[in-house]
Design an enzyme around this catalytic site. Structure first.
Site, PDB file in Angstrom:
ATOM      1  N   ASP A  32       0.850  -1.190   0.000  1.00  0.00           N
ATOM      2  CA  ASP A  32       0.000   0.000   0.000  1.00  0.00           C
ATOM      3  C   ASP A  32       0.889   1.245   0.000  1.00  0.00           C
ATOM      4  OD1 ASP A  32      -3.221   0.522   1.017  1.00  0.00           O
ATOM      5  OD2 ASP A  32      -1.804   2.196   1.091  1.00  0.00           O
ATOM      6  N   ILE A  33       0.489   2.246  -0.776  1.00  0.00           N
ATOM      7  CA  ILE A  33       1.278   3.481  -0.901  1.00  0.00           C
ATOM      8  C   ILE A  33       1.253   4.287   0.408  1.00  0.00           C
ATOM      9  CG2 ILE A  33      -0.503   5.094  -1.745  1.00  0.00           C
ATOM     10  CD1 ILE A  33       1.470   5.774  -4.041  1.00  0.00           C
ATOM     11  N   ASN A  90     -12.990  -3.289   2.153  1.00  0.00           N
ATOM     12  CA  ASN A  90     -13.970  -2.221   2.260  1.00  0.00           C
ATOM     13  C   ASN A  90     -14.832  -2.273   1.006  1.00  0.00           C
ATOM     14  OD1 ASN A  90     -12.769  -1.239   4.655  1.00  0.00           O
ATOM     15  ND2 ASN A  90     -11.212  -0.186   3.457  1.00  0.00           N
ATOM     16  N   GLU A  98     -12.390   3.343  -1.283  1.00  0.00           N
ATOM     17  CA  GLU A  98     -11.919   4.486  -2.081  1.00  0.00           C
ATOM     18  C   GLU A  98     -11.621   4.077  -3.510  1.00  0.00           C
ATOM     19  OE1 GLU A  98      -8.596   6.216  -0.058  1.00  0.00           O
ATOM     20  OE2 GLU A  98      -9.813   6.692   1.704  1.00  0.00           O
ATOM     21  N   VAL A  99     -11.007   2.932  -3.672  1.00  0.00           N
ATOM     22  CA  VAL A  99     -10.616   2.503  -5.029  1.00  0.00           C
ATOM     23  C   VAL A  99     -11.615   1.447  -5.507  1.00  0.00           C
ATOM     24  CG1 VAL A  99      -8.808   1.490  -6.451  1.00  0.00           C
ATOM     25  CG2 VAL A  99      -8.187   2.981  -4.528  1.00  0.00           C
ATOM     26  N   HIS A 103     -10.451  -5.257  -3.545  1.00  0.00           N
ATOM     27  CA  HIS A 103      -9.117  -5.547  -3.003  1.00  0.00           C
ATOM     28  C   HIS A 103      -9.220  -5.982  -1.551  1.00  0.00           C
ATOM     29  CE1 HIS A 103     -10.020  -1.252  -2.570  1.00  0.00           C
ATOM     30  NE2 HIS A 103      -9.372  -1.280  -1.415  1.00  0.00           N
ATOM     31  N   HIS A 105      -7.035  -5.929   2.005  1.00  0.00           N
ATOM     32  CA  HIS A 105      -5.902  -5.369   2.741  1.00  0.00           C
ATOM     33  C   HIS A 105      -5.353  -6.478   3.644  1.00  0.00           C
ATOM     34  CE1 HIS A 105      -6.997  -0.962   2.195  1.00  0.00           C
ATOM     35  NE2 HIS A 105      -8.147  -1.527   1.899  1.00  0.00           N
TER      36      HIS A 105
HETATM   37  P1  5GP Z   1      -9.888   1.342   0.175  1.00  0.00           P
HETATM   38  O1  5GP Z   1     -10.194   2.535   1.039  1.00  0.00           O
HETATM   39  O2  5GP Z   1     -10.469   1.505  -1.209  1.00  0.00           O
HETATM   40  O3  5GP Z   1     -10.241   0.045   0.825  1.00  0.00           O
HETATM   41  O4  5GP Z   1      -8.320   1.285   0.076  1.00  0.00           O
HETATM   42  C1  5GP Z   1      -7.588   1.809  -0.978  1.00  0.00           C
HETATM   43  C2  5GP Z   1      -6.134   1.694  -0.608  1.00  0.00           C
HETATM   44  O5  5GP Z   1      -5.375   1.909  -1.776  1.00  0.00           O
HETATM   45  C3  5GP Z   1      -5.674   2.729   0.430  1.00  0.00           C
HETATM   46  O6  5GP Z   1      -5.110   2.039   1.542  1.00  0.00           O
HETATM   47  C4  5GP Z   1      -4.633   3.546  -0.324  1.00  0.00           C
HETATM   48  O7  5GP Z   1      -3.541   3.941   0.479  1.00  0.00           O
HETATM   49  C5  5GP Z   1      -4.211   2.612  -1.443  1.00  0.00           C
HETATM   50  N1  5GP Z   1      -3.782   3.281  -2.667  1.00  0.00           N
HETATM   51  C6  5GP Z   1      -4.413   4.299  -3.312  1.00  0.00           C
HETATM   52  N2  5GP Z   1      -3.745   4.640  -4.420  1.00  0.00           N
HETATM   53  C7  5GP Z   1      -2.684   3.812  -4.495  1.00  0.00           C
HETATM   54  C8  5GP Z   1      -1.619   3.673  -5.440  1.00  0.00           C
HETATM   55  O8  5GP Z   1      -1.510   4.378  -6.438  1.00  0.00           O
HETATM   56  N3  5GP Z   1      -0.685   2.711  -5.189  1.00  0.00           N
HETATM   57  C9  5GP Z   1      -0.764   1.905  -4.079  1.00  0.00           C
HETATM   58  N4  5GP Z   1       0.201   1.001  -3.937  1.00  0.00           N
HETATM   59  N5  5GP Z   1      -1.760   1.999  -3.185  1.00  0.00           N
HETATM   60  C10 5GP Z   1      -2.699   2.946  -3.380  1.00  0.00           C
END
Ligand code: 5GP
Length: 116
Positions: A32-33, A90, A98-99, A103, A105
């Site tokens: 994760d970034i 999520n 968010e994405v 996915h 985690h």
């Molecule tokens: P969500 O909130 O959708 O469950 O989690 C999205 C995750 O993607 C977050 O933990 C965020 O830090 C990670 N993320 C967002 N953009 C990028 C990216 O460009 N590269 C990587 N490696 N992780 C990302």
């Protein structure tokens, strides 16, 4: 409706880089970034789907099994089976996703706090 231009779709298309942990026919795992723990790996199926539910309903059973087996491969690679880990997905607005590409985690490497 799946957004072909979401950030994880771009990572799968190699349009943007990632710090890869594991890749196989059906899935990709990368760091994760913005890590929320000492170990914070994201796992995505290569199958285009927005949420966990969409993956479970639309992907082939073999693809679903492969993805979940790959999570265990990564757990072994990270050597976190004995120390422990937390798997989170999520989903949607209330889940705080968010994405919009399904996915998982994988959080580990330290004691993970309470969810809220
Ligand atoms: P969500 O909130 O959708 O469950 O989690 C999205 C995750 O993607 C977050 O933990 C965020 O830090 C990670 N993320 C967002 N953009 C990028 C990216 O460009 N590269 C990587 N490696 N992780 C990302």
């Amino acid at each position: 409706m799946y957004d072909e231009n979401n950030i994880f779709a771009k990572i799968l298309k190699k349009e943007i880089p990632c710090d890869k942990v594991h890749e196989d026919e059906c899935s990709l795992f990368f760091n994760d970034i913005n890590p929320q723990a000492k170990i914070h790996v994201l796992g995505i199926p290569k199958f285009p789907c927005t949420t966990f539910s969409e993956f479970l309903t639309k992907a082939e059973n073999s693809n679903i099994i492969s993805f979940f087996k790959s999570i265990q491969i990564v757990i072994n690679k990270l050597n976190i089976e004995n120390s422990g880990y937390r798997l989170i997905t999520n989903s949607g607005k209330d889940g705080g996703q968010e994405v919009p590409h399904f996915h998982i985690h994988i959080l580990a490497g330290e004691k993970i706090g309470r969810l809220r």
